[in-house]
Design a protein around this motif. Structure first.
Motif, short mmCIF file in Angstrom:
data_model
loop_
_atom_site.label_atom_id
_atom_site.label_comp_id
_atom_site.label_asym_id
_atom_site.label_seq_id
_atom_site.Cartn_x
_atom_site.Cartn_y
_atom_site.Cartn_z
N VAL A 106 2.24 9.57 8.96
CA VAL A 106 2.37 9.27 7.53
C VAL A 106 1.67 10.33 6.70
O VAL A 106 2.22 10.84 5.71
CB VAL A 106 1.78 7.86 7.22
CG1 VAL A 106 1.68 7.65 5.72
CG2 VAL A 106 2.64 6.78 7.85
N VAL A 107 0.46 10.70 7.09
CA VAL A 107 -0.30 11.72 6.36
C VAL A 107 0.42 13.07 6.43
O VAL A 107 0.51 13.80 5.44
CB VAL A 107 -1.73 11.84 6.92
CG1 VAL A 107 -2.47 13.02 6.29
CG2 VAL A 107 -2.51 10.55 6.66
N THR A 154 2.89 6.46 13.11
CA THR A 154 1.43 6.34 13.13
C THR A 154 0.86 6.78 11.78
O THR A 154 1.55 7.40 10.96
CB THR A 154 0.83 7.21 14.24
OG1 THR A 154 1.12 8.60 13.95
CG2 THR A 154 1.44 6.85 15.60
N ASP A 155 -0.42 6.48 11.56
CA ASP A 155 -1.07 6.90 10.32
C ASP A 155 -1.08 8.42 10.20
O ASP A 155 -0.94 8.97 9.10
CB ASP A 155 -2.51 6.37 10.26
CG ASP A 155 -2.56 4.86 10.03
OD1 ASP A 155 -1.50 4.29 9.72
OD2 ASP A 155 -3.64 4.27 10.19
N GLU A 156 -1.25 9.10 11.33
CA GLU A 156 -1.28 10.57 11.30
C GLU A 156 0.08 11.12 10.87
O GLU A 156 0.15 12.10 10.11
CB GLU A 156 -1.65 11.12 12.69
CG GLU A 156 -3.09 10.87 13.12
CD GLU A 156 -3.34 9.43 13.54
OE1 GLU A 156 -2.33 8.71 13.81
OE2 GLU A 156 -4.52 9.01 13.56
N SER A 160 0.84 -1.20 0.00
CA SER A 160 0.00 0.00 0.00
C SER A 160 0.87 1.25 0.00
O SER A 160 2.05 1.22 0.37
CB SER A 160 -0.92 0.01 1.22
OG SER A 160 -0.17 0.19 2.41
N TYR A 177 -4.77 6.19 0.73
CA TYR A 177 -3.51 5.69 1.28
C TYR A 177 -3.44 4.17 1.30
O TYR A 177 -2.37 3.59 1.44
CB TYR A 177 -3.29 6.22 2.70
CG TYR A 177 -2.85 7.67 2.74
CD1 TYR A 177 -1.50 8.00 2.79
CD2 TYR A 177 -3.78 8.71 2.71
CE1 TYR A 177 -1.09 9.33 2.82
CE2 TYR A 177 -3.38 10.04 2.72
CZ TYR A 177 -2.03 10.34 2.78
OH TYR A 177 -1.62 11.65 2.80
N GLY A 178 -4.58 3.51 1.16
CA GLY A 178 -4.61 2.05 1.17
C GLY A 178 -4.44 1.44 -0.21
O GLY A 178 -4.44 0.20 -0.34
N ARG A 184 5.60 4.58 5.15
CA ARG A 184 5.99 4.18 6.51
C ARG A 184 7.32 3.43 6.52
O ARG A 184 7.92 3.27 7.58
CB ARG A 184 4.89 3.32 7.12
CG ARG A 184 5.12 2.98 8.59
CD ARG A 184 3.99 2.16 9.18
NE ARG A 184 2.88 3.01 9.56
CZ ARG A 184 1.62 2.78 9.23
NH1 ARG A 184 1.31 1.74 8.46
NH2 ARG A 184 0.66 3.59 9.62
N ARG A 229 0.48 3.71 1.98
CA ARG A 229 0.77 4.00 3.39
C ARG A 229 2.01 3.23 3.86
O ARG A 229 2.90 3.78 4.51
CB ARG A 229 -0.45 3.62 4.24
CG ARG A 229 -0.26 3.89 5.75
CD ARG A 229 -1.47 3.44 6.55
NE ARG A 229 -2.65 4.24 6.24
CZ ARG A 229 -3.68 3.81 5.50
NH1 ARG A 229 -3.66 2.59 4.99
NH2 ARG A 229 -4.71 4.59 5.27
N ASP A 230 2.08 1.94 3.50
CA ASP A 230 3.23 1.12 3.93
C ASP A 230 4.52 1.57 3.26
O ASP A 230 5.60 1.49 3.86
CB ASP A 230 2.96 -0.35 3.61
CG ASP A 230 1.90 -0.96 4.52
OD1 ASP A 230 1.64 -0.38 5.59
OD2 ASP A 230 1.32 -2.00 4.15
#
Length: 632
Positions: free
Chosen positions: A495-496, A491-493, A478, A515-516, A484, A480-481
């Motif tokens: 990353v954003v 955290t996801d926050e 993904s 992000y997914g 990361r 996001r990954d």
């Protein structure tokens, strides 16, 4: 992008690992004895299980061999009963005796099957454990190999050893060991039973062995060269297909279809001819063995009939002997096949052990550790890093005979923005590889805050750096990954926030699943510029002490470049930054410009200072505008 983990392996066009196919029977090991000794060393810890396998295999074989003899007793009992009834000297067939014989025969075969099942279960466990440990050793070895090994070895070759050769070991090791034991036990057992029945008929049966061996040796000698050619051209075909698949767009763009098909046909034709001949000759073994066996079978039948007519041999014994003759050539054939399997097993093991014995990186000798706690005071062995970098008379060559960095010296203060410029081949990227300790210097030293980088562990040292390269590097996963990956505990926050700082958040939210969204293996489902934004976001998330940027904005449009440049300026503030620049207009505000030529710093200073000298840098800078004017 922090260099903390290895990239997941790419897969080939058919879903399998790229590289050569599994080793074909007949592939020979260069050092059969040495490789087999190393393989047995891996199996030494399971010697008790292997001993049990041998015992159960022998027991299973013995019970199976005794069967025809017992069945012959039943035939003899029935024949005697019939003859007694006919001649009036007996009471006929004793069915209770025959029943007892048949029940004992069934129990014998059941016991043989049970022992065979147990030894198969044990041997499978041993081979899987051995290959499991080999895979673990290979996985650890990959992380200890220096970068120069991967520079000189193709990815397909490495993957072939890690996957195909291990699979060959797993399959053939399980098969060959049990077959060797059972074949030898069967051969010895059958020979003993045959001698116990009739030594005359046994000698006739034995005469078929040298005849069979002569035929087998002739066939193997002729087929060996074709097996070798088959393996070689299988690798050529796989390599050609992999190359075409990886460069498919380039091949289509330059109308290379016809040439590539001709090249493939050439490889494929040679593979077809060698494979056809090798398989045909290999397939001749069984018919030849059967023919020789049938000739011996006829001779045994004639002699057995004569001995029975003389009253020197019971009919049941003749039946049992004929069954033994039919089985006699099977272990010989199996042993002949095992010789090929053992060659393949040992050749695969040799390639694996060659990989495991490759020269490793110089072991870390950490004298100093980086203090992760900002509030803790420095000690003699735990220090905080501010980010100063010194190159002290660095000399380096990928080969000792070909030096590319001759005498590089420079001093960079914490927080400085340093640009490295120069023509192609000047050594700019090499300096980055040395700084990250992908290679160690031949002479001189590179220091961070006054400490030799060789005094840190590689993991700690590389944790100081964030890299954004011209060639984007993303893996199947993904978005996001992938971001990361710069800091796995983010955290996801966070990353954003990193994506927003890299001007990537807007386009990410326009994608399916945001992000997914899963990137494919080549990350070709996003544009080149978008890939660059993701790698910049990853570098921002890693929050490094020192940044390395290799034309980080070269793949984005002008408007996005301005936005990224602002984000990068914020990111570089307070951090030591090394910028490998090709467009010199982008590094005019650098605190220091190192101008390299042929592995040496020929000029250094700010943009204005170097332009005022009207030297090598000024010529480089002005030539870019001249080229731009001519192209306009």
């Amino acid at each position: 992008m922090s260099e903390r983990n290895a990239r997941p392996p790419r897969r080939g066009p058919m879903g399998g690992p790229m590289g050569g196919g599994p080793m074909m029977p007949g592939a020979k090991a260069k050092d059969f004895k040495g490789s087999m000794k190393k393989l047995l060393h891996y199996m030494a810890q399971y010697k008790f299980r292997v001993l049990l396998v041998m015992l159960f295999a022998v027991a299973s074989t013995v019970f199976m061999i005794v069967g025809p003899k017992i069945l012959g007793n039943a035939t003899t009992e029935m024949t005697n009963g019939i003859m007694g009834k006919v001649t009036g000297t007996g009471e006929g067939i004793d069915f209770s005796a025959i029943a007892r014989i048949l029940i004992s025969l069934v129990l014998l075969y059941v016991a043989s099957a049970a022992f065979s099942y147990i030894q198969g279960w044990l041997m499978t466990g041993v081979t899987m454990k051995v290959t499991y440990h080999l895979r673990n050793d290979i996985a650890r070895k990959i992380n200890r190999l220096p970068l120069k090994y991967f520079d000189r070895t193709s990815h397909g070759e490495v993957l072939s050893r890690v996957t195909n050769d291990i699979d060959t070991l797993a399959q053939s090791l399980n098969q060959s060991i049990t077959q060797i034991i059972t074949s030898v036990a069967t051969f010895v057992g059958i020979l003993a039973m045959m001698f116990s029945i009739s030594w005359e008929m046994t000698l006739i049966a034995l005469c078929t062995i040298p005849v069979s061996l002569i035929f087998i040796m002739v066939i193997v000698r002729h087929s060996q060269k074709y097996f070798k050619a088959q393996q070689e051209y299988l690798g050529h075909v796989n390599g050609h297909v992999e190359e075409l698949y990886g460069g498919h767009v380039v091949m289509k763009a330059f109308n290379g279809e016809e040439a590539s098909v001709k090249e493939f046909d050439r490889y494929n034709d040679t593979l077809y001819k060698s494979a056809w001949k090798s398989q045909f000759l290999s397939g001749l073994m069984m018919p030849v063995m059967q023919f020789v066996g049938n000739v011996g079978y006829v001779a045994v039948c004639i002699l057995g009939g004569w001995l029975a007519s003389q009253g020197r041999l019971a009919i049941g014994d003749i039946q049992a002997f004929i069954q033994y003759v039919r089985q006699f050539t099977q272990p010989i054939t199996q042993i002949a096949n095992i010789s090929n399997i053992l060659q393949s097993t040992t050749a695969a093991a040799e390639r694996v052990f060659e990989f495991l014995e490759e020269e490793e990186e110089v072991p870390d000798r950490p004298l100093i550790h980086i203090n992760p706690d900002d509030d803790a005071p420095d000690t003699e062995s735990n220090v905080h890093i501010a980010g100063s970098v010194q190159f002290a008379h660095v000399k380096f060559g990928y080969n000792p005979d070909k030096i590319v960095i001759h005498d590089f010296s420079a001093s960079v203060r914490p927080g400085q923005k340093v640009a490295i410029v120069g023509p192609t081949g000047a050594g700019k990227t090499t300096m980055v590889k040395l700084l990250m300790r992908f290679y160690d210097v031949n002479e001189g030293a590179i220091l961070v805050d006054g400490y030799d980088i060789r005094d840190f562990t590689r993991n700690e040292l590389r944790g100081l750096f964030g890299m954004v390269l011209q060639d984007t590097w993303l893996y199947n996963g993904s978005i996001r990954d992938n971001i990361r990956y710069g800091r796995l505990d983010a955290t996801d926050e966070e990353v954003v926030a990193a994506a927003k700082a890299a001007q990537a958040d807007h386009f990410i939210r326009t994608l399916p699943d945001s992000y997914g969204m899963e990137l494919n293996e080549e990350a070709s489902n996003v544009s080149q510029g978008q890939k660059q934004l993701l790698t910049i976001a990853r570098a921002i998330l890693s929050d490094p002490k020192i940044l390395i940027l290799d034309e980080a904005t070269s793949s984005v449009d002008t408007r996005t470049e301005v936005q990224i440049q602002k984000a990068m300026d914020n990111l570089m503030r307070g951090r030591t930054s090394f910028i490998i620049a090709h467009r010199l207009s982008t590094i005019r505000n650098a605190d220091m410009i190192l101008c390299m030529k042929d592995g040496d710093i020929v000029e250094q200073g700010t943009h204005d200072e170097l332009m005022a000298k009207q030297g090598f840098y000024a010529n480089l800078y002005n030539s870019q505008f001249e080229q731009a004017g001519e192209s306009a």
